[in-house]
Enzyme design. Structure first.
Site, PDB file in Angstrom:
ATOM      1  N   ARG A 106      -3.919  11.859   0.207  1.00 20.31           N
ATOM      2  CA  ARG A 106      -5.209  11.471  -0.369  1.00 20.31           C
ATOM      3  C   ARG A 106      -5.871  10.370   0.447  1.00 20.31           C
ATOM      4  NH1 ARG A 106      -2.530   9.262  -6.077  1.00 20.31           N
ATOM      5  NH2 ARG A 106      -0.923   8.027  -5.100  1.00 20.31           N
ATOM      6  N   TYR A 118      10.617   6.175 -12.369  1.00 17.49           N
ATOM      7  CA  TYR A 118       9.213   6.356 -12.041  1.00 17.49           C
ATOM      8  C   TYR A 118       8.356   5.699 -13.136  1.00 17.49           C
ATOM      9  CZ  TYR A 118       5.469   9.434 -10.169  1.00 17.49           C
ATOM     10  OH  TYR A 118       4.342   9.955  -9.586  1.00 17.49           O
ATOM     11  N   GLU A 127      -3.366   8.209   2.873  1.00 13.75           N
ATOM     12  CA  GLU A 127      -1.995   8.030   2.379  1.00 13.75           C
ATOM     13  C   GLU A 127      -1.113   9.177   2.873  1.00 13.75           C
ATOM     14  OE1 GLU A 127      -1.926   6.973  -1.773  1.00 13.75           O
ATOM     15  OE2 GLU A 127       0.065   7.832  -2.038  1.00 13.75           O
ATOM     16  N   ARG A 161      -6.902  20.566 -19.636  1.00 15.25           N
ATOM     17  CA  ARG A 161      -7.886  20.361 -20.716  1.00 15.25           C
ATOM     18  C   ARG A 161      -8.920  21.459 -20.757  1.00 15.25           C
ATOM     19  NH1 ARG A 161      -9.275  14.882 -18.962  1.00 15.25           N
ATOM     20  NH2 ARG A 161      -7.524  13.643 -19.682  1.00 15.25           N
ATOM     21  N   ARG A 184       3.202  15.331 -16.064  1.00 14.98           N
ATOM     22  CA  ARG A 184       2.243  14.239 -16.101  1.00 14.98           C
ATOM     23  C   ARG A 184       0.794  14.723 -15.969  1.00 14.98           C
ATOM     24  NH1 ARG A 184       3.781   9.184 -13.973  1.00 14.98           N
ATOM     25  NH2 ARG A 184       2.137   9.283 -12.427  1.00 14.98           N
ATOM     26  N   ARG A 194      11.053   8.340  -2.023  1.00 21.10           N
ATOM     27  CA  ARG A 194       9.960   8.730  -1.139  1.00 21.10           C
ATOM     28  C   ARG A 194       9.223   7.463  -0.781  1.00 21.10           C
ATOM     29  NH1 ARG A 194       9.795  12.926   1.715  1.00 21.10           N
ATOM     30  NH2 ARG A 194       7.535  13.243   1.637  1.00 21.10           N
ATOM     31  N   ASP A 243       5.198   3.545 -14.644  1.00 20.41           N
ATOM     32  CA  ASP A 243       3.847   3.027 -14.427  1.00 20.41           C
ATOM     33  C   ASP A 243       3.834   1.556 -14.821  1.00 20.41           C
ATOM     34  OD1 ASP A 243       2.278   5.026 -13.314  1.00 20.41           O
ATOM     35  OD2 ASP A 243       2.023   6.055 -15.225  1.00 20.41           O
TER      36      ASP A 243
HETATM   37  P1  FAD Z   1       7.836  -3.836  -7.352  1.00 19.61           P
HETATM   38  O1  FAD Z   1       6.363  -4.000  -7.453  1.00 19.61           O
HETATM   39  O2  FAD Z   1       8.365  -2.889  -6.338  1.00 19.61           O
HETATM   40  O3  FAD Z   1       8.462  -5.290  -7.103  1.00 19.61           O
HETATM   41  C1  FAD Z   1       9.762  -5.472  -6.662  1.00 19.61           C
HETATM   42  C2  FAD Z   1       9.743  -6.649  -5.714  1.00 19.61           C
HETATM   43  O4  FAD Z   1      11.093  -6.989  -5.374  1.00 19.61           O
HETATM   44  C3  FAD Z   1       9.033  -6.355  -4.395  1.00 19.61           C
HETATM   45  O5  FAD Z   1       7.997  -7.291  -4.171  1.00 19.61           O
HETATM   46  C4  FAD Z   1      10.143  -6.465  -3.345  1.00 19.61           C
HETATM   47  O6  FAD Z   1       9.684  -7.009  -2.125  1.00 19.61           O
HETATM   48  C5  FAD Z   1      11.129  -7.376  -4.035  1.00 19.61           C
HETATM   49  N1  FAD Z   1      12.499  -7.198  -3.543  1.00 19.61           N
HETATM   50  C6  FAD Z   1      13.207  -6.055  -3.478  1.00 19.61           C
HETATM   51  N2  FAD Z   1      14.421  -6.282  -2.963  1.00 19.61           N
HETATM   52  C7  FAD Z   1      14.490  -7.608  -2.697  1.00 19.61           C
HETATM   53  C8  FAD Z   1      15.485  -8.447  -2.129  1.00 19.61           C
HETATM   54  N3  FAD Z   1      16.661  -7.959  -1.727  1.00 19.61           N
HETATM   55  N4  FAD Z   1      15.224  -9.755  -2.002  1.00 19.61           N
HETATM   56  C9  FAD Z   1      14.019 -10.280  -2.375  1.00 19.61           C
HETATM   57  N5  FAD Z   1      13.040  -9.514  -2.911  1.00 19.61           N
HETATM   58  C10 FAD Z   1      13.271  -8.203  -3.055  1.00 19.61           C
HETATM   59  N6  FAD Z   1       1.310   2.407 -11.893  1.00 19.61           N
HETATM   60  C11 FAD Z   1       0.258   2.513 -12.743  1.00 19.61           C
HETATM   61  O7  FAD Z   1       0.358   2.125 -13.911  1.00 19.61           O
HETATM   62  N7  FAD Z   1      -0.932   3.074 -12.321  1.00 19.61           N
HETATM   63  C12 FAD Z   1      -1.109   3.517 -11.049  1.00 19.61           C
HETATM   64  O8  FAD Z   1      -2.193   3.998 -10.701  1.00 19.61           O
HETATM   65  C13 FAD Z   1      -0.012   3.413 -10.135  1.00 19.61           C
HETATM   66  N8  FAD Z   1      -0.130   3.863  -8.872  1.00 19.61           N
HETATM   67  C14 FAD Z   1       0.935   3.741  -8.012  1.00 19.61           C
HETATM   68  C15 FAD Z   1       0.762   4.200  -6.711  1.00 19.61           C
HETATM   69  C16 FAD Z   1       1.811   4.090  -5.812  1.00 19.61           C
HETATM   70  C17 FAD Z   1       1.629   4.577  -4.402  1.00 19.61           C
HETATM   71  C18 FAD Z   1       3.049   3.548  -6.249  1.00 19.61           C
HETATM   72  C19 FAD Z   1       4.206   3.447  -5.307  1.00 19.61           C
HETATM   73  C20 FAD Z   1       3.216   3.078  -7.537  1.00 19.61           C
HETATM   74  C21 FAD Z   1       2.159   3.185  -8.440  1.00 19.61           C
HETATM   75  N9  FAD Z   1       2.265   2.709  -9.742  1.00 19.61           N
HETATM   76  C22 FAD Z   1       1.206   2.833 -10.607  1.00 19.61           C
HETATM   77  C23 FAD Z   1       3.507   2.058 -10.234  1.00 19.61           C
HETATM   78  C24 FAD Z   1       3.507   0.539 -10.079  1.00 19.61           C
HETATM   79  O9  FAD Z   1       3.382   0.188  -8.722  1.00 19.61           O
HETATM   80  C25 FAD Z   1       4.835   0.010 -10.615  1.00 19.61           C
HETATM   81  O10 FAD Z   1       5.006   0.377 -11.956  1.00 19.61           O
HETATM   82  C26 FAD Z   1       5.018  -1.503 -10.527  1.00 19.61           C
HETATM   83  O11 FAD Z   1       4.419  -2.076  -9.411  1.00 19.61           O
HETATM   84  C27 FAD Z   1       6.504  -1.821 -10.512  1.00 19.61           C
HETATM   85  O12 FAD Z   1       6.724  -3.204 -10.565  1.00 19.61           O
HETATM   86  P2  FAD Z   1       8.187  -3.762 -10.260  1.00 19.61           P
HETATM   87  O13 FAD Z   1       8.119  -5.221 -10.447  1.00 19.61           O
HETATM   88  O14 FAD Z   1       9.178  -2.991 -11.028  1.00 19.61           O
HETATM   89  O15 FAD Z   1       8.480  -3.381  -8.743  1.00 19.61           O
HETATM   90  N1  UDP Z   2      -0.276  16.534  -8.281  1.00 16.13           N
HETATM   91  C1  UDP Z   2      -0.759  17.723  -7.764  1.00 16.13           C
HETATM   92  N2  UDP Z   2      -2.019  17.782  -7.282  1.00 16.13           N
HETATM   93  C2  UDP Z   2      -2.845  16.719  -7.286  1.00 16.13           C
HETATM   94  C3  UDP Z   2      -2.365  15.502  -7.827  1.00 16.13           C
HETATM   95  C4  UDP Z   2      -1.071  15.442  -8.300  1.00 16.13           C
HETATM   96  O1  UDP Z   2      -0.042  18.707  -7.735  1.00 16.13           O
HETATM   97  O2  UDP Z   2      -4.001  16.832  -6.812  1.00 16.13           O
HETATM   98  C5  UDP Z   2       1.127  16.486  -8.777  1.00 16.13           C
HETATM   99  C6  UDP Z   2       2.097  15.995  -7.723  1.00 16.13           C
HETATM  100  O3  UDP Z   2       3.302  16.709  -7.891  1.00 16.13           O
HETATM  101  C7  UDP Z   2       2.313  14.543  -8.086  1.00 16.13           C
HETATM  102  C8  UDP Z   2       2.228  14.592  -9.603  1.00 16.13           C
HETATM  103  O4  UDP Z   2       1.242  15.584  -9.864  1.00 16.13           O
HETATM  104  O5  UDP Z   2       3.557  14.084  -7.657  1.00 16.13           O
HETATM  105  C9  UDP Z   2       1.837  13.273 -10.241  1.00 16.13           C
HETATM  106  O6  UDP Z   2       0.636  12.846  -9.669  1.00 16.13           O
HETATM  107  P1  UDP Z   2      -0.017  11.455  -9.972  1.00 16.13           P
HETATM  108  O7  UDP Z   2      -1.256  11.361  -9.149  1.00 16.13           O
HETATM  109  O8  UDP Z   2      -0.119  11.302 -11.433  1.00 16.13           O
HETATM  110  O9  UDP Z   2       1.106  10.434  -9.470  1.00 16.13           O
HETATM  111  P2  UDP Z   2       1.085   9.100  -8.628  1.00 16.13           P
HETATM  112  O10 UDP Z   2       1.329   9.517  -7.227  1.00 16.13           O
HETATM  113  O11 UDP Z   2      -0.274   8.472  -8.810  1.00 16.13           O
HETATM  114  O12 UDP Z   2       2.191   8.282  -9.207  1.00 16.13           O
END
Ligand code: FAD
Ligand code: UDP
Length: 365
Positions: free
Chosen positions: A279, A347, A299, A175, A171, A248, A349
């Site tokens: 971070r 995983y 975080e 560049r 990912r 995780r 987005d």
């Molecule tokens: P979720 O948002 O997890 O929704 C599932 C819902 O189901 C939750 O609200 C939960 O409470 C509910 N649920 C689960 N079990 C039950 C149950 N038994 N009964 C009732 N309710 C329940 N994506 C990006 O594109 N850009 C980013 O920069 C980005 N950053 C991220 C950073 C972090 C730290 C994380 C963890 C994810 C990130 N993502 C990012 C991914 C993004 O969060 C997800 O793609 C998206 O939110 C997933 O949506 P979802 O509906 O599949 O799941």
């Molecule tokens: N990563 C890294 N160094 C950094 C940022 C990211 O090695 O400074 C690696 C790390 O393994 C991470 C992966 O790149 O799990 C993807 O990072 P990204 O920030 O794209 O993922 P996010 O946590 O936002 O889903």
């Protein structure tokens, strides 16, 4: 049967499906065990700053259909993600680009950078990378790996890089131009007004019950809907009968600081092992905020245990093959459809979640 669909999870997947189903005249009930809608994209408004409660969320996609789709619910600002990495007392631009290389080696041209990296790669004699460490070393050489990848990745995933699958690192773009844009996608930004507003619009006119766990709710009313869209954990749905999938999780320490600008950037990664967090997010910078105070979140990444929020599926061989066995059970269901990050153990987005939900809409509705 009181509803056409019971949608478990008011996250992005469930909300897109609910919106499309309602548009087609279907009746839906959305339930979520949390006390708010939005799942992991939920933002909390604190003094005019949208705090990304479950971690920094930057919308980016190359899929024009998805981009047009999400733009019906919000206008996006021109935020471009350009994280900074701090390694001990050194500071670098991410993703790995000419700014990073010139700071690392005091060089100026792409030729010099390529030569430096190629030289380091040649010393390693890796022909077929078997794990994340080998993949990273054979892509970027030793310096970038040791200063910017190893510590961060091991903190993030709680495992040595030699035990992690190589796809995680694919990912990260490399560049040879001076460009700090973290993503390669055509479209990028943060929704003006925050993500929660988008979800509110998607769920407008649909019945939503919060603080409602599916497993308690469904007892005695198994026939409440024709079909269930389940976006929770697939292994939990089957009461872990084949074993537990691993995740995780992340924990955030959020504080409001009495200063206008704490770190000068929305995202600063700490890439050495000694700093315990991965971070620091300064939320106002996602929206060019001018408030007098600021809110930051440190975080921390840790192993998931039942009872706490799962965040990242661990898509290694062991977990993927267990998931395949759960999927075999899921394929036999006629009234339950699994979706989203937890339902598909992927995983994803946000753009991929929308894409998957729209695909389901086409098949199902
Ligand atoms: P979720 O948002 O997890 O929704 C599932 C819902 O189901 C939750 O609200 C939960 O409470 C509910 N649920 C689960 N079990 C039950 C149950 N038994 N009964 C009732 N309710 C329940 N994506 C990006 O594109 N850009 C980013 O920069 C980005 N950053 C991220 C950073 C972090 C730290 C994380 C963890 C994810 C990130 N993502 C990012 C991914 C993004 O969060 C997800 O793609 C998206 O939110 C997933 O949506 P979802 O509906 O599949 O799941
Ligand atoms: N990563 C890294 N160094 C950094 C940022 C990211 O090695 O400074 C690696 C790390 O393994 C991470 C992966 O790149 O799990 C993807 O990072 P990204 O920030 O794209 O993922 P996010 O946590 O936002 O889903």
């Amino acid at each position: 049967m009181r509803y056409d669909y019971l949608i478990v999870g008011a996250g992005l997947f469930g909300s897109v499906f609910a919106y499309e189903a309602k548009k087609r005249g279907k009746t839906c009930l959305v339930i979520d065990k949390r006390d708010h809608i939005g799942g992991n994209v939920y933002c909390e408004d604190r003094n005019g700053i949208h705090v990304h409660k479950y971690g920094a969320h930057i919308f980016h996609t190359s899929n024009k259909e998805v981009w047009n789709y999400i733009n019906q619910f919000a206008e996006f600002n021109h935020y471009i993600n350009s994280p900074i990495a701090v390694y001990k007392d050194e500071l670098y631009n991410l993703p790995f680009n000419m700014n990073t290389f010139s700071k690392l080696w005091g060089i100026r041209t792409p030729e010099e950078a390529k030569e430096k990296i190629a030289g380091q790669i040649a010393e390693l004699h890796i022909t077929e990378p078997k794990n994340l460490e080998e993949q990273a070393l054979s892509l970027v050489g030793r310096d970038v790996y040791e200063k910017l990848i190893k510590g961060y990745t091991e903190k993030q995933w709680g495992r040595p890089c030699t035990e992690l699958p190589s796809f995680i690192i694919k990912r990260l773009p490399l560049r040879f131009i001076y460009d700090n844009n973290y993503f390669n996608d055509r479209y990028q930004g943060i929704p003006i007004g925050g993500y929660t507003k988008i979800i509110e619009k998607m769920l407008e006119g649909t019945e939503v019950k919060l603080q409602t766990d599916y497993f308690d709710f469904i007892k005695g009313q198994e026939n409440i809907a024709q079909k269930t869209i389940f976006t929770g954990m697939i292994d939990e749905f089957y009461h872990y009968q084949l074993g537990t999938l691993e995740y995780r999780t992340v924990r955030f320490e959020t504080e409001e600081l009495d200063c206008e600008n704490y770190q000068g950037n929305a995202v600063v990664n700490y890439t050495d092992r000694e700093v315990p967090y991965t971070r620091i997010i300064e939320h106002k910078h996602f929206e060019f905020g001018k408030q007098k105070t600021t809110i930051i979140s440190r975080e921390y990444s840790s192993e998931w245990k039942p009872g706490i929020e799962p965040y990242y599926p661990i898509n290694d061989e062991k977990n993927n093959s267990l998931f395949e066995r759960y999927r075999e059970l899921a394929d036999k269901e006629t009234k339950v459809i699994f979706g989203g990050r937890l339902g598909n153990y992927k995983y994803y987005d946000m753009d991929k979640v929308i894409e998957a939900a729209l695909t389901l809409v086409k098949e199902e509705l």
